[in-house]
Scaffold this motif. Structure first.
Motif, PDB file in Angstrom:
ATOM      1  N   VAL A   8      43.634  35.378  41.901  1.00  0.00           N
ATOM      2  CA  VAL A   8      44.167  35.773  43.203  1.00  0.00           C
ATOM      3  C   VAL A   8      43.124  35.472  44.277  1.00  0.00           C
ATOM      4  CG1 VAL A   8      43.320  38.148  42.988  1.00  0.00           C
ATOM      5  CG2 VAL A   8      45.284  37.666  44.441  1.00  0.00           C
ATOM      6  N   THR A   9      43.596  35.068  45.453  1.00  0.00           N
ATOM      7  CA  THR A   9      42.673  34.703  46.528  1.00  0.00           C
ATOM      8  C   THR A   9      42.654  35.772  47.616  1.00  0.00           C
ATOM      9  OG1 THR A   9      44.352  33.542  47.817  1.00  0.00           O
ATOM     10  CG2 THR A   9      43.179  32.264  46.123  1.00  0.00           C
ATOM     11  N   VAL A  10      41.650  35.665  48.470  1.00  0.00           N
ATOM     12  CA  VAL A  10      41.568  36.571  49.620  1.00  0.00           C
ATOM     13  C   VAL A  10      42.826  36.451  50.470  1.00  0.00           C
ATOM     14  CG1 VAL A  10      40.399  36.917  51.837  1.00  0.00           C
ATOM     15  CG2 VAL A  10      39.057  36.727  49.738  1.00  0.00           C
ATOM     16  N   GLY A  11      43.287  35.213  50.698  1.00  0.00           N
ATOM     17  CA  GLY A  11      44.470  35.018  51.526  1.00  0.00           C
ATOM     18  C   GLY A  11      45.703  35.693  50.945  1.00  0.00           C
ATOM     19  N   GLU A  12      45.846  35.637  49.626  1.00  0.00           N
ATOM     20  CA  GLU A  12      47.007  36.269  48.991  1.00  0.00           C
ATOM     21  C   GLU A  12      46.929  37.787  49.100  1.00  0.00           C
ATOM     22  OE1 GLU A  12      48.152  33.125  45.444  1.00  0.00           O
ATOM     23  OE2 GLU A  12      46.345  34.359  45.213  1.00  0.00           O
ATOM     24  N   VAL A  13      45.741  38.335  48.914  1.00  0.00           N
ATOM     25  CA  VAL A  13      45.587  39.791  48.992  1.00  0.00           C
ATOM     26  C   VAL A  13      45.767  40.269  50.430  1.00  0.00           C
ATOM     27  CG1 VAL A  13      44.004  41.736  48.632  1.00  0.00           C
ATOM     28  CG2 VAL A  13      44.050  39.847  47.000  1.00  0.00           C
ATOM     29  N   ALA A  14      45.216  39.516  51.389  1.00  0.00           N
ATOM     30  CA  ALA A  14      45.274  39.954  52.788  1.00  0.00           C
ATOM     31  C   ALA A  14      46.670  39.825  53.387  1.00  0.00           C
ATOM     32  CB  ALA A  14      44.272  39.149  53.626  1.00  0.00           C
ATOM     33  N   ASP A  50      29.976  43.945  56.610  1.00  0.00           N
ATOM     34  CA  ASP A  50      29.620  42.582  57.008  1.00  0.00           C
ATOM     35  C   ASP A  50      29.099  41.780  55.816  1.00  0.00           C
ATOM     36  OD1 ASP A  50      30.338  43.476  59.455  1.00  0.00           O
ATOM     37  OD2 ASP A  50      28.331  43.326  60.368  1.00  0.00           O
ATOM     38  N   LEU A  51      28.411  42.467  54.906  1.00  0.00           N
ATOM     39  CA  LEU A  51      27.869  41.781  53.731  1.00  0.00           C
ATOM     40  C   LEU A  51      28.989  41.223  52.851  1.00  0.00           C
ATOM     41  CD1 LEU A  51      25.198  41.096  52.372  1.00  0.00           C
ATOM     42  CD2 LEU A  51      25.337  43.246  51.112  1.00  0.00           C
ATOM     43  N   VAL A  52      30.078  41.955  52.767  1.00  0.00           N
ATOM     44  CA  VAL A  52      31.229  41.462  52.004  1.00  0.00           C
ATOM     45  C   VAL A  52      31.739  40.154  52.616  1.00  0.00           C
ATOM     46  CG1 VAL A  52      33.637  41.935  51.390  1.00  0.00           C
ATOM     47  CG2 VAL A  52      31.925  43.748  51.198  1.00  0.00           C
ATOM     48  N   ILE A  53      31.864  40.137  53.935  1.00  0.00           N
ATOM     49  CA  ILE A  53      32.397  38.937  54.608  1.00  0.00           C
ATOM     50  C   ILE A  53      31.443  37.756  54.438  1.00  0.00           C
ATOM     51  CG2 ILE A  53      33.247  38.000  56.776  1.00  0.00           C
ATOM     52  CD1 ILE A  53      34.834  40.380  55.483  1.00  0.00           C
ATOM     53  N   ASN A  54      30.163  38.020  54.611  1.00  0.00           N
ATOM     54  CA  ASN A  54      29.200  36.925  54.485  1.00  0.00           C
ATOM     55  C   ASN A  54      29.091  36.424  53.046  1.00  0.00           C
ATOM     56  OD1 ASN A  54      28.508  36.692  57.209  1.00  0.00           O
ATOM     57  ND2 ASN A  54      27.098  38.443  57.062  1.00  0.00           N
ATOM     58  N   ASN A  58      29.943  32.502  52.298  1.00  0.00           N
ATOM     59  CA  ASN A  58      28.960  31.638  51.648  1.00  0.00           C
ATOM     60  C   ASN A  58      29.367  31.220  50.241  1.00  0.00           C
ATOM     61  OD1 ASN A  58      26.656  31.419  53.607  1.00  0.00           O
ATOM     62  ND2 ASN A  58      26.784  33.644  53.491  1.00  0.00           N
ATOM     63  N   GLY A  59      30.500  31.692  49.804  1.00  0.00           N
ATOM     64  CA  GLY A  59      30.986  31.306  48.483  1.00  0.00           C
ATOM     65  C   GLY A  59      30.256  31.951  47.336  1.00  0.00           C
ATOM     66  N   TYR A  60      29.524  33.024  47.633  1.00  0.00           N
ATOM     67  CA  TYR A  60      28.834  33.734  46.566  1.00  0.00           C
ATOM     68  C   TYR A  60      29.840  34.612  45.810  1.00  0.00           C
ATOM     69  CZ  TYR A  60      24.667  32.482  49.290  1.00  0.00           C
ATOM     70  OH  TYR A  60      23.704  31.806  49.983  1.00  0.00           O
ATOM     71  N   TYR A 120      39.185  31.758  48.980  1.00  0.00           N
ATOM     72  CA  TYR A 120      38.145  32.344  48.114  1.00  0.00           C
ATOM     73  C   TYR A 120      38.814  33.078  46.949  1.00  0.00           C
ATOM     74  CZ  TYR A 120      34.128  35.233  46.719  1.00  0.00           C
ATOM     75  OH  TYR A 120      33.123  35.861  46.020  1.00  0.00           O
ATOM     76  N   GLU A 121      38.405  32.747  45.744  1.00  0.00           N
ATOM     77  CA  GLU A 121      39.015  33.358  44.565  1.00  0.00           C
ATOM     78  C   GLU A 121      38.269  34.625  44.160  1.00  0.00           C
ATOM     79  OE1 GLU A 121      39.713  30.778  41.278  1.00  0.00           O
ATOM     80  OE2 GLU A 121      40.937  29.381  42.459  1.00  0.00           O
ATOM     81  N   LEU A 122      38.998  35.681  44.101  1.00  0.00           N
ATOM     82  CA  LEU A 122      38.431  36.980  43.731  1.00  0.00           C
ATOM     83  C   LEU A 122      38.411  37.139  42.218  1.00  0.00           C
ATOM     84  CD1 LEU A 122      40.516  38.957  46.354  1.00  0.00           C
ATOM     85  CD2 LEU A 122      38.028  38.619  46.484  1.00  0.00           C
ATOM     86  N   MET A 123      37.442  37.918  41.752  1.00  0.00           N
ATOM     87  CA  MET A 123      37.400  38.255  40.323  1.00  0.00           C
ATOM     88  C   MET A 123      38.107  39.587  40.131  1.00  0.00           C
ATOM     89  SD  MET A 123      33.630  37.103  39.001  1.00  0.00           S
ATOM     90  CE  MET A 123      32.711  38.101  40.170  1.00  0.00           C
TER      91      MET A 123
END
Length: 376
Positions: A8-14, A50-54, A58-60, A120-123
């Motif tokens: 699932v991606t950020v876009g799908e969840v949001a 903000d750390l979550v967004i960054n 950054n693809g971390y 961005y793919e979430l775990m």
């Protein structure tokens, strides 16, 4: 309990993210309950958010999140609520973050940057099991993350209409309990510390048992009534407000012991004010308990310092001030010389009778005599 990874991606969840505060938070086109009853409030600070967004920008890798499958086909966040709300709020333009030295909301990013976040793919692991298994897993996964308070863990266990009503009263910074009592008590509503205090006051101290008994009550009116009664009694009994001192008093305990007694507020204030000015009183919060029960220990009367102790010791030449009445075995003639570490400094005239903590009122007693002062 069955636990499997899902893509699932950020876009799908949001997509379809809605934060209705009291009514709940949903995302993933309405399928995902982001804040089920056992979840705490959103407690992330700006830095964490903000750390979550960054991290995503950054693809971390973002830490693993857990969802729970419900019987009705919906899903709820078991772990990862704070992170989920953070990136959903950012995509929904609720706040901006620093990007290359400039604050930028989601709309300020380039199309490529926005798409990178949405893709961005979430775990995420999807868990299936009984309610008891889900709650047990919720507690386990949260041990390793942002520490839950004891009350947040209790809330996760004893969900129901009683808790929902109690949280509307006690768990909001602008809620009724905070507005009524924030001048008299400490504790964060959003971390459930105010709710914990209210239950502690009414139980008393049996918080878990109280929640177990009342879990399925239709509301928390009894709890709210008791809390209001405590604060009303405080305001009626102690008419002058002293914030720093009063916030450190356990008003629930005092109400339990003295709430049935009527006091003259003018007389109480006169005594409190007198003690506040007494330089020998070290504990100002203890004054409120002292004027009710008379126990001098609450005041932490100032002790003689090392210089005063030494002066008295030299003046007495190491002899116990009780002379031939000394209680130390073998010192019936009062001539035994003690080391200073074998003696205690004592008020000649007790503080309760007007004696001050000054050199002229200091005497050294052997330990045996100091422990048996009531015999003299």
């Amino acid at each position: 309990m069955k636990i499997e990874p899902i893509g699932v991606t950020v876009g799908e969840v949001a997509a379809g993210f809605v934060d209705n505060q009291e009514e709940g938070v949903v995302a993933y086109d309405g399928l995902l309950n982001v804040r089920p009853p056992y979840q705490r409030e959103f407690v992330y600070k700006t830095t964490q958010r903000d750390l979550v967004i960054n991290t995503i920008r950054n693809g971390y890798p973002l830490n693993v999140m857990y969802w729970a499958q419900n019987d009705d086909g919906t899903i709820e966040v078991l772990d990862g609520q704070q992170r989920t709300i953070s990136f959903c709020q950012y995509v929904a333009e609720h706040f901006s973050v620093d990007v290359d030295g400039n604050p930028k909301g989601f709309h300020n990013l380039s199309p490529t940057q926005r798409q990178q976040i949405l893709d961005y793919e979430l775990m995420v692991y999807l868990c299936e099991g009984t309610e008891e298994e889900k709650l047990a897993w919720f507690e386990i996964v949260n041990i390793a993350g942002e520490t839950l308070t004891e009350q947040e863990l209790r809330n996760a266990i004893y969900t129901g209409p009683w808790l929902a009503h109690a949280k509307r009263i006690f768990s909001r910074p602008g809620g009724p309990a905070y507005q009524l009592a924030s001048k008299y008590v400490t504790g964060s509503p959003i971390r459930q510390e105010l709710l914990e205090k209210a239950i502690d006051w009414v139980s008393p101290g049996q918080i878990k048992d109280y929640m177990q008994v009342h879990q399925h009550d239709p509301d928390a009116q009894e709890l709210w009534d008791h809390f209001q009664a405590v604060i009303d009694w405080v305001m009626a009994t102690f008419s002058v407000y002293r914030g720093k001192e009063m916030k450190r008093v356990d008003w629930g305990d005092l109400f339990r012991r003295f709430g049935e007694t009527e006091y003259d507020p003018d007389a109480m204030e006169a005594r409190v004010s007198e003690l506040m000015q007494d330089l020998d009183v070290d504990s100002h919060p203890g004054i409120y308990e002292y004027v009710l029960d008379g126990d001098e220990r609450h005041l932490k009367i100032r002790k003689f310092d090392d210089r005063q102790r030494r002066e008295a010791y030299e003046r007495q030449r190491g002899l116990c001030a009780n002379g031939d009445r000394c209680k130390t075995p073998g010192n019936s003639d009062g001539k035994k010389k003690f080391g200073i570490e074998e003696m205690d400094a004592d008020h000649i005239v007790p503080w309760s009778k007007g004696g001050r903590t000054i050199p002229e009122n200091c005497q050294m007693l052997c330990v045996a005599c100091n422990r048996s002062k009531g015999d003299f």
